[in-house]
Design a protein around this motif. Structure first.
Motif, PDB file in Angstrom:
ATOM      1  N   VAL A  99      17.509  27.018  57.110  1.00 55.43           N
ATOM      2  CA  VAL A  99      18.592  27.159  56.127  1.00 55.43           C
ATOM      3  C   VAL A  99      19.816  27.791  56.782  1.00 55.43           C
ATOM      4  O   VAL A  99      20.936  27.298  56.651  1.00 55.43           O
ATOM      5  CB  VAL A  99      18.139  28.025  54.926  1.00 55.43           C
ATOM      6  CG1 VAL A  99      19.308  28.301  53.995  1.00 55.43           C
ATOM      7  CG2 VAL A  99      17.007  27.332  54.169  1.00 55.43           C
ATOM      8  N   ALA A 128      13.421  29.665  56.794  1.00 53.78           N
ATOM      9  CA  ALA A 128      14.643  30.418  56.524  1.00 53.78           C
ATOM     10  C   ALA A 128      15.667  30.156  57.619  1.00 53.78           C
ATOM     11  O   ALA A 128      16.851  29.955  57.353  1.00 53.78           O
ATOM     12  CB  ALA A 128      14.332  31.907  56.441  1.00 53.78           C
ATOM     13  N   PHE A 153      13.151  23.272  48.675  1.00 56.79           N
ATOM     14  CA  PHE A 153      13.423  24.135  47.523  1.00 56.79           C
ATOM     15  C   PHE A 153      14.636  25.019  47.768  1.00 56.79           C
ATOM     16  O   PHE A 153      14.928  25.925  47.004  1.00 56.79           O
ATOM     17  CB  PHE A 153      12.197  24.986  47.173  1.00 56.79           C
ATOM     18  CG  PHE A 153      11.843  26.039  48.189  1.00 56.79           C
ATOM     19  CD1 PHE A 153      12.490  27.276  48.188  1.00 56.79           C
ATOM     20  CD2 PHE A 153      10.862  25.804  49.140  1.00 56.79           C
ATOM     21  CE1 PHE A 153      12.148  28.248  49.127  1.00 56.79           C
ATOM     22  CE2 PHE A 153      10.525  26.775  50.081  1.00 56.79           C
ATOM     23  CZ  PHE A 153      11.172  28.000  50.069  1.00 56.79           C
ATOM     24  N   THR A 154      15.329  24.768  48.877  1.00 56.45           N
ATOM     25  CA  THR A 154      16.459  25.622  49.254  1.00 56.45           C
ATOM     26  C   THR A 154      17.772  24.895  49.053  1.00 56.45           C
ATOM     27  O   THR A 154      17.818  23.677  48.848  1.00 56.45           O
ATOM     28  CB  THR A 154      16.354  25.995  50.740  1.00 56.45           C
ATOM     29  OG1 THR A 154      16.329  24.776  51.499  1.00 56.45           O
ATOM     30  CG2 THR A 154      15.083  26.788  51.029  1.00 56.45           C
ATOM     31  N   SER A 155      18.838  25.625  49.123  1.00 56.21           N
ATOM     32  CA  SER A 155      20.170  25.056  49.268  1.00 56.21           C
ATOM     33  C   SER A 155      20.748  25.673  50.534  1.00 56.21           C
ATOM     34  O   SER A 155      20.170  26.618  51.050  1.00 56.21           O
ATOM     35  CB  SER A 155      21.017  25.379  48.031  1.00 56.21           C
ATOM     36  OG  SER A 155      21.004  26.772  47.785  1.00 56.21           O
ATOM     37  N   PRO A 156      21.848  25.194  51.056  1.00 49.81           N
ATOM     38  CA  PRO A 156      22.584  24.007  50.616  1.00 49.81           C
ATOM     39  C   PRO A 156      21.886  22.712  51.055  1.00 49.81           C
ATOM     40  O   PRO A 156      21.143  22.709  52.023  1.00 49.81           O
ATOM     41  CB  PRO A 156      23.926  24.158  51.344  1.00 49.81           C
ATOM     42  CG  PRO A 156      23.587  24.908  52.593  1.00 49.81           C
ATOM     43  CD  PRO A 156      22.476  25.841  52.215  1.00 49.81           C
ATOM     44  N   VAL A 195      14.536  27.387  37.844  1.00 53.51           N
ATOM     45  CA  VAL A 195      15.025  26.880  39.132  1.00 53.51           C
ATOM     46  C   VAL A 195      15.204  27.995  40.168  1.00 53.51           C
ATOM     47  O   VAL A 195      15.657  27.738  41.278  1.00 53.51           O
ATOM     48  CB  VAL A 195      16.339  26.078  38.987  1.00 53.51           C
ATOM     49  CG1 VAL A 195      16.096  24.830  38.155  1.00 53.51           C
ATOM     50  CG2 VAL A 195      17.444  26.937  38.401  1.00 53.51           C
ATOM     51  N   SER A 196      14.855  29.218  39.785  1.00 48.87           N
ATOM     52  CA  SER A 196      14.832  30.259  40.822  1.00 48.87           C
ATOM     53  C   SER A 196      13.456  30.313  41.479  1.00 48.87           C
ATOM     54  O   SER A 196      13.209  31.117  42.357  1.00 48.87           O
ATOM     55  CB  SER A 196      15.193  31.626  40.232  1.00 48.87           C
ATOM     56  OG  SER A 196      14.105  32.152  39.507  1.00 48.87           O
ATOM     57  N   LYS A 197      12.555  29.421  41.026  1.00 53.71           N
ATOM     58  CA  LYS A 197      11.252  29.315  41.673  1.00 53.71           C
ATOM     59  C   LYS A 197      11.223  28.056  42.524  1.00 53.71           C
ATOM     60  O   LYS A 197      11.833  27.038  42.156  1.00 53.71           O
ATOM     61  CB  LYS A 197      10.142  29.250  40.613  1.00 53.71           C
ATOM     62  CG  LYS A 197       9.961  30.576  39.894  1.00 53.71           C
ATOM     63  CD  LYS A 197       8.758  30.543  38.982  1.00 53.71           C
ATOM     64  CE  LYS A 197       8.499  31.937  38.427  1.00 53.71           C
ATOM     65  NZ  LYS A 197       7.643  31.885  37.234  1.00 53.71           N
ATOM     66  N   PRO A 198      10.513  28.081  43.641  1.00 53.33           N
ATOM     67  CA  PRO A 198      10.482  26.898  44.517  1.00 53.33           C
ATOM     68  C   PRO A 198      10.137  25.617  43.767  1.00 53.33           C
ATOM     69  O   PRO A 198      10.788  24.586  43.929  1.00 53.33           O
ATOM     70  CB  PRO A 198       9.406  27.261  45.549  1.00 53.33           C
ATOM     71  CG  PRO A 198       9.475  28.757  45.640  1.00 53.33           C
ATOM     72  CD  PRO A 198       9.787  29.224  44.248  1.00 53.33           C
ATOM     73  N   LYS A 222      13.227  24.606  41.737  1.00 55.43           N
ATOM     74  CA  LYS A 222      14.394  24.222  42.536  1.00 55.43           C
ATOM     75  C   LYS A 222      14.171  22.895  43.248  1.00 55.43           C
ATOM     76  O   LYS A 222      15.085  22.073  43.367  1.00 55.43           O
ATOM     77  CB  LYS A 222      14.669  25.340  43.560  1.00 55.43           C
ATOM     78  CG  LYS A 222      15.907  25.133  44.419  1.00 55.43           C
ATOM     79  CD  LYS A 222      17.202  25.323  43.639  1.00 55.43           C
ATOM     80  CE  LYS A 222      18.427  25.258  44.535  1.00 55.43           C
ATOM     81  NZ  LYS A 222      18.579  26.409  45.407  1.00 55.43           N
TER      82      LYS A 222
END
Lengths: 686, 686
Positions: free
Chosen positions: A166, A163, A143-146, A21-24, A27
């Motif tokens: 985000v 980015a 693939f990002t949070s939050p 889950v550290s890969k797009p 995630k």
């Protein structure tokens, strides 16, 4: 335009899904599951037979029919994958997360073109590539949070940078800003900011659509489309805040001495946003503050009441609001005011700001808000400042505030500064659906910016007295380069722009005749001698036929004189109107007073052609030199309706003469309703 | 001045202590204990025999000797309590938390006076009343939270408002701002902001003192003292950021047509801050951002490198910095640059901003910072933008950043926007003693503001050619009201201010003589006729004696002429210098170009008399019309040294003529180094 497969897909496949889950690709699958996507979810990965408990296929060929595919695989594999999905799996929506396309190389650009072609051939849509994905009410496809809390009446957001999207969400969420749909358009291969605006516009329903839109844009590919849909949305009741980054690069371009060329591409953006009615912001904090303000009822007038339990922040807020054009008026001395004062502790102030002291309580706050809502008619909105030094709980105060915010007709902006002392109370306040503005000055500045942003202008082109056919004839008859004087005269005449008329005469009767045509006062000049003034060859203030005859005789006697030029004598305040053609944007119009006012004080306003009368008036009103134009200290001013009319006519004319790349009427001389263009330069490039 | 009993008390008694920590007397005792006050701690309360485990006395009379007493009892009980403590318990330091004094009633003001008198009689100090208390390295003597982490090299803070002090700390703490001493001075009965500045100044030790001071001020009682100590501190290497709230009230005062009267009290504050070298801030967020910037090495030049893993924020930061006068220059194409590019991933940019992509890592960041620190000599400082979309940990990146910030000589400003995604990493980064700027635009604006704030001016009064004795004679010989022309001439002469000289002559030889004295060119006017121009009674441009004689003869023949007035002919650019006396501040000086430049464009700069040459030059340079003064488009400018000298001389003159309440030299006409005052108005009020 965006389609239902993208917005409400019945099935989603993540191509390049992963257990990491550290890969797009890992995630995004996690986000889809955690945020409860209700359709069918598939994963594609050649190595793992099961990923995150989801049915996984080794190849896309093995997938069932798929509405939406999210690609997180190397760029070079994307075109073929898209093709298989589009042609064999009826996939009509694609989100391509992968980077390595047109932003990186020519090869990448080619892959990007191939994907778009494939998608277009099946009537599908493509988001990206090189983006973080999309968030809709149905699924969390990023693939990002939050992942912000979904709220259909929150804020729609489209961003040209993943980015930055985000970081903007991270700036908005702590304020309590809610989101509906978020689209990161990446390279905008097929769907850009304009297309998202188009979709929002065409599907806008005041009952169900998100009433606030946020934009982060780095370049505007199609200004017409952008303007059309943004202003249409705003006319439908929507509110839009946007950042267009990159103002300085343009701003630092060497200023030209030619006023028409002063329009940088940033002034085109500025004019575009203003014409559309978008509030232009210059940073994430400002953007999310303005969007938060948009969550409130609109401020109907400029009078605010500041309600506070602490003096300092109220003073600073007063400064910021007054500085930006809003007003903190004294409250009228009425019975209501006296009664209100009685309800507060001794030492409280019911002037404005209303200070109900550090010991002020929930009940008192309620009474103050009620008075401002119901009794003080002049008050259009309220700002309530209530923090905590860390002694008493503030829960009941925030409860009253929250309730009043929901029931009052006038907007109430809460400033809860104690983000540490009463962290939980502020969090609870926000979780009840409220936004918070922790800094009063940032709120104050954003509020005045919103208040000062004009409504979108209407779309009519003013054509009275604008002879389009003649304009075309003149323009078509011109070569590239600067137009010769007679063509300029013909062109301005076709648009009914008053220009100082001239006649060259060779007999005294011709002179008398010309004077009748031109009207008085007149200027007469010798034709022939080079240094006209030195030989006494210029006569000003010719006021009647008698003078015309006498002066004609005198002038013709001057050595070297072959004829006499007679011209209308313009006088009054020096004005200018300029325009330059900006690629894709069309003509950016400028106006101001001439000379040092524009060159030293940069006192110029701009607008995008074609202009309406309200826009032209707003351009004139926003000049610092407005006072002078308006008539200053006994000096006669200029008829603003007439000046506005000239600006509007010129902008209409330019709409039918895109070959005009630069135009500069400088000066125009104006006194009362007599405004005459005295000199003009127009450059044509076909 | 603050004494050792206040700063390092061996014993503290809380009068009005309580077990209820929601009351000031309870919370303050709790704070003292929780933050480990090491001296002897006593409580006084008539009802409870023991409070919070602390030895408690029913009456102050029962206390042992006490260094510092903190009073949280009703106002009316305070004077007597102070008296007992001061006279029988050797108490030399008092913090009076209680409200209900001069801020509330005349009775309260009387109690306040009594306390001050008592405290003064024993040579003690009194903080408050009506304040939240004080925080020092030794004790947490406030009834509020949060109690910031103590750091002797952090930020000293004095506030004229208690609640605002709390809110400012709440704004600073999340950024990582540390605090040394905090004083809330409340009603400033004895100790105000000025006295705290005095103490900081007199005890300043570059090794041990806090290098940054923050001020929140609502009124300045003693501007001279304020200026003296603030500028002295800054000269010693300290940095000061301050808010003076209440600019708008003053700003909204009706503008007067008289330029000298344009100085509002806010312009006096503005001039005071500028003269002292204080960075003036307009909100809590801005104040704590500037104070955070002060924690870094000073930016030595204006060239910044922006290092980022995301494009958007870097573009917005570039806009903000360039807009404010800092520069983001292209990096030179050197081997170093090429080598750096090789260390980064393909697609990275080593232009400026340096973008090392979303995938950029800690090692690459280190290499970039090293190159900017060691190889790119033009770069004066760096801003590093690094957030997280929520995939990879950023711990190693923040570790490198933190290390480089501590070892590099050039300042490195961190922008860590992902306050949600990597909350813990940001918290850890801050807990390692770093500050963070979550919003790049707010940082950019604050940074340019700091960069543009001038150093404090020196204190010398320029007296060359300023005849103080004669100035006094002239002023003392005047009545209240506007000075008559001959007195104005005498006064300006005493300060060596060039004024257009005049002579009235009645014979042709007298005229020739006067011409020699006045110099050419000259103006000659008839004395007698009312409408001088209409009767041809004004001659300009008299250039030699021959013309003087001819014109004298001609003018004397004009009907009604009794004499001829001869005057120096001034020409050139219209300038003005104004001044008005502001209570306590002294003379606020204004300069600018005359007419519409000041009246419409408000193009005026101000400074506080007496001015130095650098200050006067800065006033001139900061005019928007500077370009014109400097010589514009072939029009000769004005010698700026000469203009500055006139401003400085006038300011020196005013220093010895406080009876002058308004002064207005308008216009002065200037061309090259010939600047002549043509008209002057001076109002005296003794």
């Amino acid at each position: 335009m965006l389609n239902k497969q993208l917005l409400s897909p019945k099935s989603i496949a993540v191509i390049g899904a992963s257990n990491d889950v550290s890969k797009p690709g890992g995630k995004i699958l996690l986000n889809l599951q955690e945020h409860k996507y209700k359709g069918k979810l598939y994963a594609v990965n050649p190595r793992d037979p099961e990923i995150q408990g989801i049915k996984t296929f080794a190849k896309v060929d093995e997938l069932p029919m798929i509405d939406l595919a999210i690609l997180a695989i190397p760029a070079k594999l994307c075109p073929q994958t898209v093709e298989i999905l589009a042609h064999t799996k009826k996939t009509k929506a694609f989100i391509v997360i992968s980077a390595g396309f047109s932003e990186e190389s020519e090869q990448g650009a080619e892959w990007e073109r191939q994907m778009v072609e494939t998608v277009k051939s099946v009537g599908g849509v493509l988001i990206g590539p090189n983006c973080i994905g999309a968030l809709t009410p149905e699924y969390a496809g990023v693939f990002t949070s939050p992942i912000p809390k979904f709220d259909p009446k929150g804020c729609d957001f489209v961003s040209g940078s993943g980015a930055t999207a985000v970081f903007i969400m991270e700036s908005g969420i702590p304020k309590g800003l809610h989101f509906a749909n978020v689209f990161s358009v990446g390279n905008s291969a097929q769907i850009g900011v304009e297309e998202v605006l188009e979709y929002w516009d065409k599907t806008y329903d005041p009952e169900t659509s998100a009433p606030v839109k946020m934009l982060y844009v780095e370049s505007i590919h199609n200004p017409d489309k952008f303007l059309w849909h943004a202003s249409s949305l705003i006319r439908k009741g929507c509110k839009i805040a946007g950042i267009k980054a990159g103002s300085s690069e343009a701003g630092s371009r060497a200023a030209s001495s030619h006023t028409g060329a002063m329009t940088s591409s940033d002034s085109a953006v500025e004019a575009l946003f203003r014409k559309a009615g978008i509030v232009r912001c210059y940073g994430r904090e400002e953007l999310t503050t303005v969007a938060s303000i948009f969550m409130f009822e609109e401020l109907k007038g400029k009078n605010m009441a500041i309600i506070t339990h602490a003096g300092g922040p109220a003073v600073m807020l007063t400064d910021a609001l007054e500085d930006g054009g809003l007003r903190i008026p004294r409250l009228p001395d009425t019975k209501v005011k006296a009664a209100l004062k009685d309800k507060l502790f001794p030492g409280s102030s019911v002037e404005n700001p209303i200070d109900f002291l550090a010991t002020g309580n929930a009940e008192q706050l309620g009474a103050i808000i009620d008075a401002c809502e119901n009794d003080f008619d002049d008050i259009d909105g309220m700002a309530v400042i209530f923090g905590s030094p860390g002694l008493q709980p503030v829960t009941d105060v925030y409860k009253v505030l929250s309730d009043k915010m929901k029931t009052c007709k006038k907007p109430i902006y809460p400033i809860l500064p104690s983000v540490i002392n009463v962290q939980k109370d502020v969090a609870y306040f926000i979780s009840s659906g409220n936004v918070n503005f922790p800094d009063e000055v940032l709120l104050g500045r954003a509020l005045t910016k919103v208040y000062r942003t004009p409504k979108p202008s209407d779309e009519n082109i003013y054509l009275e007295g604008v002879d389009v056919a003649e304009i075309r004839r003149v323009v078509e008859s011109c070569e590239n380069g600067y137009m010769p004087p007679e063509k300029i005269h013909a062109l301005l005449k076709a648009a009914s722009i008053p220009f100082a008329q001239e006649r060259v005469v060779q007999s005294v009767d011709e002179a008398a005749e010309a004077a009748k045509e031109l009207g008085f006062p007149l200027v007469m000049k010798v034709v022939g001698p080079v240094h006209k003034t030195e030989v006494g060859g210029v006569s000003l203030n010719i006021r009647d036929e008698d003078m015309v005859r006498k002066e004609f005789a005198r002038l013709m006697k001057i050595k070297g004189t072959t004829a006499v030029l007679m011209a209308e004598q313009a006088e009054g305040i020096e004005l200018f109107i300029g325009a330059s053609y900006q690629d894709k944007f069309g003509h950016v119009m400028l106006c101001g007073m001439g000379g040092i006012f524009v060159e030293v004080f940069k006192d110029v306003t701009s607008g995008l052609a074609p202009l309406t009368f309200p826009e032209a008036h707003s351009m004139i009103r926003n000049l610092k030199a407005y006072k002078i134009i308006n008539g200053y200290r006994g000096m006669e001013g200029v008829d603003k309706d007439k000046f506005a009319e000239i600006i509007v006519r010129l902008s209409s004319m330019l709409r039918f003469a895109v070959e005009i790349k630069e135009m500069d009427l400088n000066p125009l001389l104006g006194k009362g309703d007599r405004i005459l263009a005295v000199d003009a330069r127009i450059r044509i490039e076909k």
